[in-house]
Motif scaffolding. Structure first.
Motif, PDB file in Angstrom:
ATOM      1  N   ALA A  58       3.177 -27.673  32.004  1.00 23.46           N
ATOM      2  CA  ALA A  58       2.828 -28.552  33.330  1.00 23.46           C
ATOM      3  C   ALA A  58       1.722 -27.681  34.255  1.00 23.46           C
ATOM      4  CB  ALA A  58       3.977 -28.827  33.945  1.00 23.46           C
ATOM      5  N   HIS A  59       0.806 -28.788  34.397  1.00 22.52           N
ATOM      6  CA  HIS A  59      -0.135 -28.263  35.409  1.00 22.52           C
ATOM      7  C   HIS A  59      -0.612 -29.220  36.197  1.00 22.52           C
ATOM      8  CE1 HIS A  59      -3.310 -24.954  36.044  1.00 22.52           C
ATOM      9  NE2 HIS A  59      -4.158 -25.921  36.187  1.00 22.52           N
ATOM     10  N   SER A  60      -1.353 -28.921  37.611  1.00 24.00           N
ATOM     11  CA  SER A  60      -2.086 -29.926  38.150  1.00 24.00           C
ATOM     12  C   SER A  60      -3.526 -29.382  38.534  1.00 24.00           C
ATOM     13  CB  SER A  60      -1.119 -30.040  39.378  1.00 24.00           C
ATOM     14  OG  SER A  60      -1.140 -29.019  40.367  1.00 24.00           O
ATOM     15  N   ILE A  61      -4.228 -30.429  38.750  1.00 28.69           N
ATOM     16  CA  ILE A  61      -5.674 -30.174  39.049  1.00 28.69           C
ATOM     17  C   ILE A  61      -6.022 -31.004  40.407  1.00 28.69           C
ATOM     18  CG2 ILE A  61      -8.065 -30.356  38.475  1.00 28.69           C
ATOM     19  CD1 ILE A  61      -7.197 -29.740  35.365  1.00 28.69           C
ATOM     20  N   THR A  62      -6.571 -30.456  41.282  1.00 27.85           N
ATOM     21  CA  THR A  62      -7.035 -31.367  42.632  1.00 27.85           C
ATOM     22  C   THR A  62      -8.629 -31.577  42.187  1.00 27.85           C
ATOM     23  OG1 THR A  62      -5.690 -30.232  43.907  1.00 27.85           O
ATOM     24  CG2 THR A  62      -7.524 -31.338  45.048  1.00 27.85           C
ATOM     25  N   ILE A  63      -8.739 -33.020  42.301  1.00 23.27           N
ATOM     26  CA  ILE A  63     -10.400 -33.480  41.960  1.00 23.27           C
ATOM     27  C   ILE A  63     -10.837 -34.003  43.366  1.00 23.27           C
ATOM     28  CG2 ILE A  63     -11.556 -35.113  40.675  1.00 23.27           C
ATOM     29  CD1 ILE A  63      -9.524 -35.081  38.897  1.00 23.27           C
ATOM     30  N   ASP A  64     -11.884 -33.365  43.557  1.00 24.15           N
ATOM     31  CA  ASP A  64     -12.575 -33.748  45.090  1.00 24.15           C
ATOM     32  C   ASP A  64     -12.914 -35.326  44.932  1.00 24.15           C
ATOM     33  OD1 ASP A  64     -12.507 -31.323  45.869  1.00 24.15           O
ATOM     34  OD2 ASP A  64     -14.636 -30.900  45.708  1.00 24.15           O
ATOM     35  N   GLY A  65     -12.443 -36.169  46.105  1.00 23.26           N
ATOM     36  CA  GLY A  65     -12.710 -37.521  46.017  1.00 23.26           C
ATOM     37  C   GLY A  65     -11.635 -38.288  45.369  1.00 23.26           C
ATOM     38  N   ILE A  66     -10.884 -37.836  44.609  1.00 20.81           N
ATOM     39  CA  ILE A  66      -9.600 -38.408  43.734  1.00 20.81           C
ATOM     40  C   ILE A  66      -7.990 -38.114  44.277  1.00 20.81           C
ATOM     41  CG2 ILE A  66      -8.720 -38.851  41.592  1.00 20.81           C
ATOM     42  CD1 ILE A  66     -11.501 -38.823  40.446  1.00 20.81           C
TER      43      ILE A  66
ATOM     44  N   THR B  27      -4.992 -35.022  43.539  1.00 21.21           N
ATOM     45  CA  THR B  27      -4.404 -34.083  42.673  1.00 21.21           C
ATOM     46  C   THR B  27      -3.949 -35.036  41.558  1.00 21.21           C
ATOM     47  OG1 THR B  27      -3.735 -32.692  44.334  1.00 21.21           O
ATOM     48  CG2 THR B  27      -2.496 -32.625  42.306  1.00 21.21           C
ATOM     49  N   ARG B  28      -4.229 -34.542  40.445  1.00 17.43           N
ATOM     50  CA  ARG B  28      -3.551 -35.180  39.010  1.00 17.43           C
ATOM     51  C   ARG B  28      -2.631 -34.133  38.376  1.00 17.43           C
ATOM     52  NH1 ARG B  28      -5.052 -38.920  41.487  1.00 17.43           N
ATOM     53  NH2 ARG B  28      -6.412 -40.700  40.302  1.00 17.43           N
ATOM     54  N   THR B  29      -1.831 -34.753  37.738  1.00 18.82           N
ATOM     55  CA  THR B  29      -0.813 -33.937  36.866  1.00 18.82           C
ATOM     56  C   THR B  29      -0.918 -34.144  35.532  1.00 18.82           C
ATOM     57  OG1 THR B  29       0.744 -35.500  37.271  1.00 18.82           O
ATOM     58  CG2 THR B  29       0.850 -33.840  38.872  1.00 18.82           C
ATOM     59  N   GLY B  30      -0.635 -32.876  34.660  1.00 19.70           N
ATOM     60  CA  GLY B  30      -0.542 -33.118  33.184  1.00 19.70           C
ATOM     61  C   GLY B  30      -0.334 -31.783  32.765  1.00 19.70           C
ATOM     62  N   PHE B  31      -0.865 -31.595  31.408  1.00 26.43           N
ATOM     63  CA  PHE B  31      -0.497 -30.192  30.724  1.00 26.43           C
ATOM     64  C   PHE B  31      -1.713 -29.307  30.353  1.00 26.43           C
ATOM     65  CE2 PHE B  31       2.305 -34.018  29.954  1.00 26.43           C
ATOM     66  CZ  PHE B  31       3.529 -33.364  29.912  1.00 26.43           C
ATOM     67  N   VAL B  32      -1.396 -28.066  30.069  1.00 24.37           N
ATOM     68  CA  VAL B  32      -2.350 -27.366  29.487  1.00 24.37           C
ATOM     69  C   VAL B  32      -1.757 -26.722  28.272  1.00 24.37           C
ATOM     70  CG1 VAL B  32      -3.457 -26.671  31.465  1.00 24.37           C
ATOM     71  CG2 VAL B  32      -1.583 -25.173  30.578  1.00 24.37           C
ATOM     72  N   CYS B  33      -2.717 -26.620  27.200  1.00 21.67           N
ATOM     73  CA  CYS B  33      -2.221 -26.078  25.785  1.00 21.67           C
ATOM     74  C   CYS B  33      -3.087 -25.506  25.014  1.00 21.67           C
ATOM     75  CB  CYS B  33      -1.168 -27.043  25.265  1.00 21.67           C
ATOM     76  SG  CYS B  33      -0.191 -26.842  23.657  1.00 21.67           S
ATOM     77  N   VAL B  34      -2.523 -24.630  23.832  1.00 18.37           N
ATOM     78  CA  VAL B  34      -3.429 -24.416  22.950  1.00 18.37           C
ATOM     79  C   VAL B  34      -3.270 -25.071  21.603  1.00 18.37           C
ATOM     80  CG1 VAL B  34      -4.064 -22.334  21.416  1.00 18.37           C
ATOM     81  CG2 VAL B  34      -3.560 -21.885  23.711  1.00 18.37           C
ATOM     82  N   SER B  35      -4.449 -25.113  20.814  1.00 15.49           N
ATOM     83  CA  SER B  35      -4.191 -25.906  19.532  1.00 15.49           C
ATOM     84  C   SER B  35      -5.192 -25.185  18.456  1.00 15.49           C
ATOM     85  CB  SER B  35      -4.336 -27.486  19.570  1.00 15.49           C
ATOM     86  OG  SER B  35      -4.440 -27.991  18.406  1.00 15.49           O
ATOM     87  N   ARG B  36      -4.496 -25.187  17.326  1.00 13.26           N
ATOM     88  CA  ARG B  36      -5.234 -24.505  16.113  1.00 13.26           C
ATOM     89  C   ARG B  36      -6.213 -25.363  15.711  1.00 13.26           C
ATOM     90  NH1 ARG B  36      -3.806 -24.983  10.710  1.00 13.26           N
ATOM     91  NH2 ARG B  36      -1.830 -26.154  10.286  1.00 13.26           N
ATOM     92  N   GLY B  37      -6.312 -26.739  15.770  1.00 11.15           N
ATOM     93  CA  GLY B  37      -7.193 -27.420  15.214  1.00 11.15           C
ATOM     94  C   GLY B  37      -7.034 -27.901  13.908  1.00 11.15           C
TER      95      GLY B  37
END
Length: 286
Positions: free
Chosen positions: A133-141, A143-153
């Motif tokens: 779980a992770h959150s990002i603050t976007i100027d003008g919008i 805080t948005r929440t979501g996920f971070v992850c690695v993938s092998r493709g």
């Protein structure tokens, strides 16, 4: 050395010598180097290696290197190491003494008709392979929440995560495998390591850029940064589900690192705005 050579080529060359100084973490060369080679057991000198995924995000990089009779025959050898480069000197990624089964230093002396073969493996582990779980603050919008992850493709050779971190670490923006950043639209998506996502770079719902400049490496930091990148008013004008880093497999980008917004957290960019994505950071251990 990782900041110069990445992870995959660290053990390209085998090195042997005649010194007896016990190894220490501060050493970068043999006490008395006599030979180094990139030749494998078949005589190939192109830098062959075997890369095996041993678990999610973990790769074993194995090399076989062989010294000929002319190089080591009748030579009393006491130390060995591995290096990413062909030039002799203080550029080793590992260094050790030859030892017996009890761990005691020994001298090995190949006969005039004998070769010496060294096999060496390193393990590279990439995290997080579990969606976090992770959150990002976007100027003008906000805080948005979501996920971070690695993938092998799932396209090309299926090792996009290793290729991405290898190029990321050494600040490589050159083809055929430059690091790419992309914004994407799409349906609900929960990232996980085995999810094979590919983004078509010609799609109207994908906006991709090559990372052409990296933040200069700070010696000793074990950290490499990708600087902030901006999408202008005429770019990425769609509902943004997330951002990724990956490598190209034309006409696709194969994501290796995801930032994905949860359902209801996506946002729409229009041509009234620019959008800047801040620094991405890669850190390696120990």
């Amino acid at each position: 050395m990782i900041a110069q050579h990445g992870f995959v080529a660290l053990n390209n060359y085998a090195v042997v010598g005649t010194g007896s100084t016990p190894p220490a973490a501060t050493q970068t060369g043999l006490a008395n180097e006599v030979r180094r080679t990139i030749r494998d057991e078949t005589g190939n000198t192109s830098g062959t290696r075997t890369i095996t995924r041993v678990s999610d995000g973990a790769y074993e990089i194995r090399v076989v290197r062989e010294f000929t009779e002319a190089e080591v025959g009748n030579t009393n050898l006491t130390e060995w190491g591995f290096s990413p480069v062909s030039t002799s000197g203080n550029n080793l990624m590992s260094r050790e003494l030859f030892r017996d089964g009890n761990g005691n230093p020994v001298v090995i002396t190949p006969a005039s008709d004998q070769r010496l073969r060294l096999i060496y493996k390193i393990l590279v582990s990439i995290t997080p392979v579990t969606a976090t779980a992770h959150s990002i603050t976007i100027d003008g919008i906000g805080t948005r929440t979501g996920f971070v992850c690695v993938s092998r493709g799932g396209l090309c050779d299926g090792t996009a995560d290793l290729t991405t971190v290898d190029n990321f670490a050494r600040g490589n923006g050159a083809w055929p495998y430059p690091v790419r950043m992309a914004l994407f639209s799409g349906a609900s998506f929960v990232p996980e390591y085995t999810t094979y996502m590919s983004l078509h770079t010609g799609s109207s719902s994908v906006a991709a850029k090559n990372v052409s400049a990296f933040v200069p490496y700070t010696p000793g930091s074990r950290t490499r940064l990708i600087p902030a990148m901006t999408w202008g008013s005429n770019e990425a004008n769609f509902t943004i589900r997330g951002a990724v880093l990956g490598v190209p497999c034309d006409p696709y980008i194969i994501p290796s690192f995801y930032v994905v917004f949860s359902d209801g957290q996506e946002f729409t960019k229009t041509n009234l705005y620019k959008l800047t994505i801040g620094e991405w950071t890669l850190t390696w251990g120990p």
